[in-house]
Design a protein around this motif. Structure first.
Motif, PDB file in Angstrom:
ATOM      1  N   PHE A 151       7.107  16.547   7.648  1.00 21.60           N
ATOM      2  CA  PHE A 151       5.756  17.020   7.944  1.00 21.60           C
ATOM      3  C   PHE A 151       4.744  16.644   6.852  1.00 21.60           C
ATOM      4  N   GLN A 152       5.217  15.889   5.855  1.00 17.10           N
ATOM      5  CA  GLN A 152       4.327  15.500   4.751  1.00 17.10           C
ATOM      6  C   GLN A 152       3.425  14.351   5.181  1.00 17.10           C
ATOM      7  N   LYS A 153       2.131  14.562   5.120  1.00 19.01           N
ATOM      8  CA  LYS A 153       1.183  13.532   5.551  1.00 19.01           C
ATOM      9  C   LYS A 153       0.535  12.861   4.343  1.00 19.01           C
ATOM     10  N   PHE A 154       0.202  11.579   4.524  1.00 20.94           N
ATOM     11  CA  PHE A 154      -0.382  10.757   3.473  1.00 20.94           C
ATOM     12  C   PHE A 154      -1.635  10.066   4.006  1.00 20.94           C
ATOM     13  N   PRO A 155      -2.579   9.711   3.114  1.00 17.37           N
ATOM     14  CA  PRO A 155      -3.831   9.079   3.563  1.00 17.37           C
ATOM     15  C   PRO A 155      -3.666   7.584   3.859  1.00 17.37           C
ATOM     16  N   PHE A 156      -4.119   7.193   5.054  1.00 21.45           N
ATOM     17  CA  PHE A 156      -4.041   5.790   5.464  1.00 21.45           C
ATOM     18  C   PHE A 156      -5.381   5.331   6.044  1.00 21.45           C
ATOM     19  N   PRO A 157      -6.030   4.323   5.438  1.00 20.36           N
ATOM     20  CA  PRO A 157      -7.156   3.663   6.096  1.00 20.36           C
ATOM     21  C   PRO A 157      -6.609   2.618   7.065  1.00 20.36           C
ATOM     22  N   ASN A 158      -7.481   1.801   7.655  1.00 21.93           N
ATOM     23  CA  ASN A 158      -6.974   0.745   8.523  1.00 21.93           C
ATOM     24  C   ASN A 158      -6.259  -0.310   7.685  1.00 21.93           C
ATOM     25  N   VAL A 159      -5.473  -1.159   8.330  1.00 16.12           N
ATOM     26  CA  VAL A 159      -4.622  -2.113   7.617  1.00 16.12           C
ATOM     27  C   VAL A 159      -5.449  -3.075   6.777  1.00 16.12           C
ATOM     28  N   GLU A 160      -6.592  -3.516   7.286  1.00 14.89           N
ATOM     29  CA  GLU A 160      -7.440  -4.438   6.535  1.00 14.89           C
ATOM     30  C   GLU A 160      -7.891  -3.809   5.212  1.00 14.89           C
ATOM     31  N   THR A 161      -8.278  -2.545   5.266  1.00 13.18           N
ATOM     32  CA  THR A 161      -8.680  -1.836   4.045  1.00 13.18           C
ATOM     33  C   THR A 161      -7.490  -1.655   3.113  1.00 13.18           C
TER      34      THR A 161
ATOM     35  N   TYR B 189       0.844  -1.206   0.000  1.00 15.62           N
ATOM     36  CA  TYR B 189       0.000   0.000   0.000  1.00 15.62           C
ATOM     37  C   TYR B 189       0.876   1.251   0.000  1.00 15.62           C
ATOM     38  N   VAL B 190       1.925   1.242   0.822  1.00 19.18           N
ATOM     39  CA  VAL B 190       2.822   2.401   0.897  1.00 19.18           C
ATOM     40  C   VAL B 190       3.492   2.650  -0.451  1.00 19.18           C
ATOM     41  N   ASP B 191       3.914   1.583  -1.128  1.00 24.63           N
ATOM     42  CA  ASP B 191       4.565   1.762  -2.429  1.00 24.63           C
ATOM     43  C   ASP B 191       3.587   2.336  -3.455  1.00 24.63           C
ATOM     44  N   TYR B 192       2.381   1.799  -3.516  1.00 23.16           N
ATOM     45  CA  TYR B 192       1.382   2.350  -4.449  1.00 23.16           C
ATOM     46  C   TYR B 192       1.062   3.808  -4.099  1.00 23.16           C
TER      47      TYR B 192
ATOM     48  N   VAL C  96      -4.749  -3.036  -1.941  1.00 23.95           N
ATOM     49  CA  VAL C  96      -3.573  -3.626  -2.600  1.00 23.95           C
ATOM     50  C   VAL C  96      -3.991  -4.778  -3.505  1.00 23.95           C
ATOM     51  N   SER C  97      -4.905  -5.604  -3.024  1.00 25.60           N
ATOM     52  CA  SER C  97      -5.387  -6.740  -3.827  1.00 25.60           C
ATOM     53  C   SER C  97      -5.994  -6.250  -5.129  1.00 25.60           C
ATOM     54  N   ARG C  98      -6.763  -5.182  -5.049  1.00 30.59           N
ATOM     55  CA  ARG C  98      -7.392  -4.617  -6.244  1.00 30.59           C
ATOM     56  C   ARG C  98      -6.339  -4.013  -7.174  1.00 30.59           C
TER      57      ARG C  98
ATOM     58  N   SER D 298      -2.916  -3.959 -11.922  1.00 26.72           N
ATOM     59  CA  SER D 298      -1.545  -3.852 -12.418  1.00 26.72           C
ATOM     60  C   SER D 298      -1.214  -5.020 -13.346  1.00 26.72           C
ATOM     61  N   THR D 299      -1.653  -6.220 -12.969  1.00 29.35           N
ATOM     62  CA  THR D 299      -1.424  -7.402 -13.809  1.00 29.35           C
ATOM     63  C   THR D 299      -2.097  -7.246 -15.161  1.00 29.35           C
ATOM     64  N   GLU D 300      -3.349  -6.780 -15.136  1.00 29.75           N
ATOM     65  CA  GLU D 300      -4.077  -6.606 -16.394  1.00 29.75           C
ATOM     66  C   GLU D 300      -3.416  -5.513 -17.246  1.00 29.75           C
ATOM     67  N   THR D 301      -2.977  -4.449 -16.591  1.00 28.13           N
ATOM     68  CA  THR D 301      -2.312  -3.365 -17.327  1.00 28.13           C
ATOM     69  C   THR D 301      -1.029  -3.864 -17.971  1.00 28.13           C
TER      70      THR D 301
END
Length: 625
Positions: free
Chosen positions: A353-363, A322-325, A368-370, A375-378
Motif C-alpha cells: 500500500f506504499q505509494k510513491f510520486p510519479f510524473p509522466n515518463v518523459e518528465t 527514476y525508480v532507483d533514484y 534522471v538526466s539531471r 551524480s557524476t559531478e558528485t
C-alpha cells in the motif's frame, strides 16, 4: 624495518629501553576497586586514546596496583585486529589523574630511563612502525584472533638521537600533524557536504512534486514485482555454483552505485533451474540484514535469491533509473519500516500500500538526466576528496620516515595552503561562470528584480563572486568605465550559455537583457555541486546585490577592487585612500559620480562584512587602444 640512522645517533632494541606488562584481569579476591579499563576499542587510527567509551569495572585491587597506568605510558594492542586492521596499534596514555588500567588484550610499554628516551618520541616511532606495515609481519593467527609475536616486537630497532633532538622532532611532528589533521577534517567535511548536496536534490525533486504527478505503488508501474528465487537448501551448496549465470546477493546490491556492473558468484544449470534469470534493467531491492533497502539496477541478466526484490518496470509507466533514484530517497524511511525484528527486513507486504510520486515518463527521463549529471559531478568531488585524504596519510608517513632518519629541518610545512585564485577541479571555468550568472539571474527572477539584471550588473556580480569565493574563472579584469570588467571573457561565456540553453542575452531598449533558457536549472545544479561548501556564501553575496541598481552594483564592485588593489600593493589603507583609488585613479568616467557615494559604499560594505583580504588578481589599468 631498516632505517638509515644519522651519524651520532644510537640504535637500541625496544626491549633494552623499556619494560613491559600484561593487561588486567578482573580477579576474584576482594577488596575490589572501580577503575577505567583501556580496551582495543579505545585505540584511534591516529594512535591516540579515545576516552569517550572507557569501561569502568570492579577489579581486584592487588591486580590493579600492579597495572595502574601512568602518564606517558604506551599501550600496545597485542591481540585482536583483523584482515584490514593488523594487530600492533599503539596509543599514548595522556591522563594525569584518575585510576586507569588496560585490558588483557593489550600490554604496557614503559620507558626505563626518561633521561635518555622521550615517551612521545618513542610513541611516534612505534606508531610509524605500525602504519608502515613493519609490525604486520610480527603477527600470528589463532582461532580467528591475531596475536602479536611479542619477542619479535621487543627486537624492533629504535633510532635514538640525544634527548633534546628527540623533543625537537616531536615538536615539529606535532605541529605538522595538527595541520594535517585540520586538512583531513576539512576534506572529510567537504566529502560529507558533497554527498549531502546530492541527497538534497533528490529531496527537492521528490518532495516538491510538480503538476500532474500521481501517487502509485511499485506494483502499479511494474510488469513484474516479486522476490527472487533460491529454492535449494542450503542456498550456498557448491553443486549449484560456478557456471555461466551471474548470481547477485544483497551485498552486491549494497556495494553498487546506481548500476550493478559486477558479480562475485555464478550459478550453473542446476543453480539456474532452482532460481530465475532476471533481465538487464531490473531494479533490485535488498530486503534483509544490514543491507536492507539498498537498491541498484542490473546491468546484465542475473539471478538473485528471495532476499532481493526485483522490479521490471513498465516502460509506458516508469523509467527504471527514476525508480532507483526514488528508492534511494526513500531508503531511510524503508529502513525504519524494516526495524522491530531480530534481523532488519522488509518484504512485498511493505510495498503493498506504499505509494510513491510519479510524473509522466518523459518528465521522469528529464529528471534522471539531471540526476545522472549531478551524480557524476558528485562522484568527481568524492574522488578528489578521498584522494586528498589518502595523500595526507602518505604525507604523514613521509614526515615520520624523515624524522627517524634525522632529515627534518627546523621547520616543516605540512600542508600547502592554496591562496586565491583556486581552480574548481570538477568544472571548467567557463561553465562555472555561466552557472554563476544563471544562479544570479534566477535569484533576480525570484525577487522580481530581473529588470535590474543587465550586462554591467552581471559582470560586477561575477567579479565579486570570483574574489569573495576564492575561485579562478580565468578572467583578467581591467579598470573600465563600468568598474572591474573582462567583457571579452564574458562574451565567450555567453556564447557557451546560449548554445547550451542555459540563458540568452539580447540587446533591448535599456541595455542587454537576460532570459532563462530551458537548461538553466541544470547548470545551476552543476555549479552548486561544484561549489558545494561555498554555495551558502554565493547565495549570501548574490542576495546582497539583488536589490541594487546598476550604478550601485558598479560602485560596490569598483570599491572592492580598488580596496583589494591597495592591500595587494601593501599600501596605506583608509576610507580616503580607497575612494581616491576607486574614483580618481580608476577611469575618467568615475569622476561623474559623487564622492559621497563611494564613501557610502564603504560604510555599507563594512556593515555587511564585504571586506577584501588582499588576495587574488590585481585589477590592472585598461590597455590603450
Amino acid at each position: 624495518m631498516m632505517i638509515d640512522v644519522k651519524e651520532g645517533w644510537e640504535v637500541k632494541k625496544l626491549g633494552e629501553i623499556c619494560e613491559f606488562g600484561n593487561g588486567l584481569w578482573t580477579g576474584k579476591k576482594p577488596p575490589f576497586q572501580k577503575v577505567g579499563v583501556i580496551r582495543n576499542t579505545n585505540f584511534t587510527k591516529d594512535g591516540k586514546l579515545d576516552d569517550t567509551d572507557i569501561v569502568y569495572l570492579e577489579v581486584e585491587k592487588s591486580q590493579f596496583l600492579k597495572r595502574k597506568l601512568r602518564y606517558g605510558d604506551i599501550i600496545l594492542e597485542k591481540s585482536g585486529g583483523g584482515p584490514k586492521q593488523p594487530v600492533g596499534r599503539v596509543i599514548f596514555f595522556d591522563k594525569e589523574q584518575g585510576d586507569f588500567s588496560f585490558s588483557n588484550f593489550t600490554s604496557i610499554i614503559r620507558i626505563v630511563n626518561s633521561e635518555k628516551v622521550d615517551f612521545s618520541y618513542l610513541h611516534r616511532f612505534l606508531f610509524f612502525s605500525y602504519i608502515s606495515g613493519a609490525t604486520e609481519k610480527m603477527q600470528s593467527h589463532s582461532t580467528g584472533i591475531r596475536n602479536l609475536k611479542f619477542d619479535d616486537y621487543k627486537d624492533i630497532n629504535i633510532p635514538l638521537p640525544p634527548l633534546p633532538e628527540q623533543q625537537r622532532i616531536v615538536s615539529i611532528l606535532d605541529e605538522a600533524f595538527a595541520a594535517i589533521a585540520q586538512a583531513k577534517a576539512n576534506a572529510k567535511k567537504n566529502l560529507k557536504n558533497a554527498k549531502e548536496l546530492f541527497e538534497s536534490y533528490l529531496q527537492g525533486v521528490f518532495e516538491g512534486k510538480g503538476e500532474g504527478w500521481e501517487e502509485k505503488t511499485l506494483k502499479e508501474i511494474s510488469l513484474e514485482f516479486a522476490r527472487g528465487k533460491s529454492k535449494h537448501r542450503p542456498r550456498g551448496d557448491a553443486s549449484l555454483l560456478d557456471g555461466e549465470y551471474p548470481l547477485i546477493q544483497t551485498g552486491d546490491v549494497s556495494n553498487s552505485d546506481h548500476w550493478i556492473n559486477s558479480h562475485s558468484q555464478t550459478y550453473n544449470e542446476k543453480g539456474l533451474a532452482q532460481s530465475k534469470l532476471w533481465p538487464k534493467g531490473t531494479v533490485c531491492i535488498a530486503i534483509v540484514g544490514s543491507n536492507v533497502a539498498e537498491t541498484a539496477i542490473l546491468n546484465f541478466e542475473a539471478c538473485f535469491p528471495d532476499s532481493v526484490i526485483g522490479i521490471v518496470v513498465n516502460p509506458k509507466k516508469a523509467n527504471n533509473e527514476y525508480v532507483d533514484y526514488l528508492l534511494q530517497f526513500f531508503k531511510a524511511y524503508l529502513k525504519e519500516k524494516g526495524k522491530g525484528t531480530a534481523r532488519d527486513n522488509i518484504n512485498l507486504a511493505t510495498f503493498e500500500f506504499q505509494k510513491f510520486p510519479f510524473p509522466n515518463v518523459e518528465t521522469q527521463i528529464q529528471i534522471v538526466s539531471r540526476f545522472n549529471l549531478l551524480s557524476t559531478e558528485t562522484q568527481k568531488l568524492e574522488s578528489i576528496y578521498k584522494k586528498k585524504i589518502a595523500d595526507l596519510e602518505e604525507l604523514k608517513k613521509s614526515l615520520l620516515e624523515k624524522a627517524f632518519k634525522g632529515e627534518l629541518g627546523t621547520q616543516v610545512t605540512a600542508v600547502k595552503v592554496i591562496e586565491h585564485p583556486a581552480k574548481i577541479a570538477t568544472i571548467s571555468a567557463k561553465e562555472l561562470q555561466a552557472g554563476i550568472v544563471a544562479f544570479a539571474l534566477q535569484r533576480h527572477l525570484e525577487q522580481n528584480k530581473a529588470n535590474t539584471f543587465k550586462h554591467v550588473k552581471a559582470e560586477k556580480i561575477v567579479h565579486l563572486v570570483e574574489q569573495v569565493l576564492n575561485i579562478d574563472l580565468d578572467r583578467n579584469p581591467v579598470k573600465d568605465a563600468a568598474g572591474p570588467n573582462d567583457f571579452p571573457h564574458a562574451k565567450r561565456v555567453e556564447f557557451r550559455a546560449q548554445k547550451a540553453g542555459y540563458f540568452y542575452v539580447k540587446k533591448g531598449d535599456n541595455g542587454y537583457e537576460y532570459t532563462a533558457g530551458s537548461e538553466i536549472q541544470s547548470v545551476i545544479s552543476k555549479t552548486e555541486i561544484a561549489l558545494h561548501a561555498k554555495v551558502d556564501k554565493l547565495t549570501w553575496l548574490v542576495d546582497l546585490l539583488v536589490p541594487m541598481n546598476t550604478q550601485q552594483a558598479e560602485i560596490v564592485a569598483t570599491v572592492y577592487a580598488a580596496w583589494n588593489n591597495l592591500l595587494l600593493d601593501k599600501k596605506f589603507v583608509d576610507d580616503e585612500a580607497i575612494v581616491t583609488e576607486a574614483r580618481e585613479n580608476w577611469h575618467p568616467d568615475k569622476l561623474k559620480i559623487e564622492r559621497s557615494k563611494f564613501f557610502n559604499a564603504i560604510t555599507w560594505m563594512k556593515s555587511n562584512g564585504l571586506i577584501p583580504k588582499g588576495t587574488g588578481k590585481r585589477v590592472l589599468a585598461k590597455p590603450a587602444k
